[in-house]
Scaffold this motif. Structure first.
Motif, mmCIF file in Angstrom:
data_model
loop_
_atom_site.group_PDB
_atom_site.id
_atom_site.type_symbol
_atom_site.label_atom_id
_atom_site.label_comp_id
_atom_site.label_asym_id
_atom_site.label_seq_id
_atom_site.Cartn_x
_atom_site.Cartn_y
_atom_site.Cartn_z
ATOM 1 N N TYR A 1 0.835 -1.213 0.000
ATOM 2 C CA TYR A 1 0.000 0.000 0.000
ATOM 3 C C TYR A 1 0.865 1.257 0.000
ATOM 4 C CZ TYR A 1 -4.394 -2.514 0.905
ATOM 5 O OH TYR A 1 -5.501 -3.316 0.800
ATOM 6 N N GLY B 1 2.124 1.925 -3.318
ATOM 7 C CA GLY B 1 1.084 2.101 -4.329
ATOM 8 C C GLY B 1 1.043 1.009 -5.365
ATOM 9 N N ASP C 1 -5.874 -3.020 -5.337
ATOM 10 C CA ASP C 1 -6.340 -1.683 -4.961
ATOM 11 C C ASP C 1 -6.654 -0.885 -6.225
ATOM 12 O OD1 ASP C 1 -6.998 0.427 -3.302
ATOM 13 O OD2 ASP C 1 -4.940 1.160 -3.170
ATOM 14 N N THR D 1 -8.130 0.390 1.263
ATOM 15 C CA THR D 1 -8.085 1.855 1.236
ATOM 16 C C THR D 1 -9.475 2.488 1.174
ATOM 17 O OG1 THR D 1 -7.745 1.809 -1.159
ATOM 18 C CG2 THR D 1 -5.778 1.941 0.229
ATOM 19 N N ARG E 1 -5.274 5.702 4.559
ATOM 20 C CA ARG E 1 -5.718 6.174 3.250
ATOM 21 C C ARG E 1 -7.239 6.124 3.132
ATOM 22 N NH1 ARG E 1 -0.816 4.191 -0.782
ATOM 23 N NH2 ARG E 1 0.787 5.299 0.406
#
Length: 201
Positions: free
Chosen positions: A10, A13, A18, A49, A75
């Protein structure tokens, strides 16, 4: 996988799952199969998220999201603030394979799982199924998205899609875990994946 690995993915990214709000969920909402008039309380297990949680909060639901990645939860809270729905979303750090989940009480009208149950094996998978059963009531809608295939039918490795490197639900396992207490409908999904809409009897 471990929380530190999720946190790293996470943070960088690069968490492959996600990808925003899942189309199966938007299709169910657009079709009127999930609507706040039928019950506003939503439990998002493995919320990540917060894409699905915030999407539903924007449509009038009251959502509790649970995850064990602190980075993902930060997030999710930021996303809820940016969309003006912090009052309709609570994001909690917790283990979704053990009941009760700290901070989560009562029953829910909708329960979501987009890729958490299939990431567990053995006792944790059975524990998460018990969590779903305990937080459901008659009429609760449980939306489960998962990798779904016989292990011998998927390749040993590939860059995109399901392989033996992934854990998955075997065909029929959804019936074993939920069939006694839920009616189960399978939606159209790509090969080796499944999205089930289950309703508590």
């Amino acid at each position: 996988m471990r929380p530190w690995l999720y946190n790293t993915l996470y943070r960088l990214g690069i968490a492959p799952w996600d990808t925003g709000v899942r189309p199966h969920l938007t299709d169910l909402v657009d079709a009127g199969r999930i609507r706040p008039e039928d019950g506003r309380r939503v439990l998002d297990l493995g919320c990540g998220t917060g894409s699905e949680s915030v999407y539903l909060a924007q449509r009038g639901f009251e959502v509790v999201g649970v995850d064990y990645s602190g980075v993902a939860l930060e997030r999710a809270r930021a996303l809820a603030r940016s969309k003006g729905v912090s009052g309709n979303c609570r994001f909690l750090h917790g283990d979704i394979s053990s009941y009760p989940v700290p901070g989560v009480s009562g029953s829910f009208d909708v329960i979501l799982d987009f890729g958490a149950l299939d990431d567990m094996t053995g006792a944790p998978r059975e524990g998460m199924a018990r969590v779903v059963h305990r937080y459901a009531r008659p009429g609760t809608v449980f939306v489960l998205w998962c990798f779904h295939a016989r292990r011998e039918d998927v390749p040993r490795f590939r860059f995109a899609g399901v392989s033996k490197m992934h854990s998955m639900l075997e065909p029929g396992e959804e019936e074993t875990l939920f069939g006694r207490e839920f009616t189960i409908e399978r939606l159209d999904s790509p090969e080796h994946t499944a999205c089930f809409v289950m309703t508590k009897k």
